[in-house]
Motif scaffolding. Structure first.
Motif, PDB file in Angstrom:
ATOM      1  N   GLY A  28      47.511  66.386  21.453  1.00  0.00           N
ATOM      2  CA  GLY A  28      48.889  67.007  21.784  1.00  0.00           C
ATOM      3  C   GLY A  28      49.626  66.802  20.273  1.00  0.00           C
ATOM      4  N   GLU A  29      50.900  67.257  20.305  1.00  0.00           N
ATOM      5  CA  GLU A  29      51.636  67.094  18.860  1.00  0.00           C
ATOM      6  C   GLU A  29      52.591  65.898  19.063  1.00  0.00           C
ATOM      7  N   MET A  30      52.625  65.597  20.479  1.00  0.00           N
ATOM      8  CA  MET A  30      53.666  64.640  20.643  1.00  0.00           C
ATOM      9  C   MET A  30      52.999  63.483  21.068  1.00  0.00           C
ATOM     10  N   GLU A  35      47.860  67.547  25.509  1.00  0.00           N
ATOM     11  CA  GLU A  35      48.340  68.960  25.611  1.00  0.00           C
ATOM     12  C   GLU A  35      46.914  69.657  26.467  1.00  0.00           C
ATOM     13  N   VAL A  36      47.395  70.642  27.409  1.00  0.00           N
ATOM     14  CA  VAL A  36      46.729  71.435  28.197  1.00  0.00           C
ATOM     15  C   VAL A  36      47.065  72.753  28.133  1.00  0.00           C
ATOM     16  N   GLU A  37      45.994  73.613  27.516  1.00  0.00           N
ATOM     17  CA  GLU A  37      46.156  74.898  27.262  1.00  0.00           C
ATOM     18  C   GLU A  37      45.390  75.865  28.019  1.00  0.00           C
ATOM     19  N   ARG A  65      51.056  76.426  27.750  1.00  0.00           N
ATOM     20  CA  ARG A  65      50.521  75.198  27.759  1.00  0.00           C
ATOM     21  C   ARG A  65      51.695  74.055  28.231  1.00  0.00           C
ATOM     22  N   PHE A  66      50.978  73.175  28.494  1.00  0.00           N
ATOM     23  CA  PHE A  66      51.973  71.886  29.066  1.00  0.00           C
ATOM     24  C   PHE A  66      51.438  70.448  28.384  1.00  0.00           C
ATOM     25  N   PHE A  67      52.366  69.565  28.754  1.00  0.00           N
ATOM     26  CA  PHE A  67      52.083  68.244  28.200  1.00  0.00           C
ATOM     27  C   PHE A  67      51.872  67.168  29.243  1.00  0.00           C
ATOM     28  N   VAL A  68      50.914  66.495  29.539  1.00  0.00           N
ATOM     29  CA  VAL A  68      50.785  65.379  30.706  1.00  0.00           C
ATOM     30  C   VAL A  68      50.787  63.823  29.852  1.00  0.00           C
TER      31      VAL A  68
END
Length: 120
Positions: A28-30, A35-37, A65-68
């Motif tokens: 992920g970028e954060m 990151e899940v896409e 996409r979402f971030f965990v």
């Protein structure tokens, strides 16, 4: 032609364990997030509908996409084929699945407020 990879992602969310399948998983970028896409759900054209998977499909409807948070991830597996997505109750403390602490940042020992250590 090589087959596309499928990932099973298991993570904790609001006291429940989510198990989903996706085409892409990255750091992920954060900072501190996975990151899940490319979420994969069952065919909507089939006659038999799994209520748990349908609930997940509705919850993630329109999500590209979402971030965990990293500390919420239990496991990520590369699998050959997609299985059923599901939500289950989080394990109790005596079970063998224990999440990482939710707070990594702690106050210094002896501090009474945010202004620094306690003076004597």
């Amino acid at each position: 032609m090589p087959t596309k990879e499928i990932f099973r992602v298991v993570f904790l969310n609001q006291g429940q364990v989510y198990e989903i399948y996706a085409r892409r998983v990255a750091h992920g970028e954060m900072l501190g997030f996975v990151e899940v896409e490319g979420l994969l759900f069952g065919e909507r054209a089939t006659v038999v509908v799994d209520p748990a998977e349908e609930r997940l499909a509705l919850e993630f409807q329109g999500v590209q996409r979402f971030f965990v948070p990293v500390h919420a991830v239990v496991r990520i597996d590369a699998v050959e084929k997609r299985g059923p997505s599901r939500i289950t109750a989080a394990p109790k403390e005596r079970d063998n699945l224990t999440p990482f602490p939710s707070s990594i940042v702690t106050r210094p020992t002896g501090s009474t407020d945010d202004k620094g250590p306690k003076k004597r």
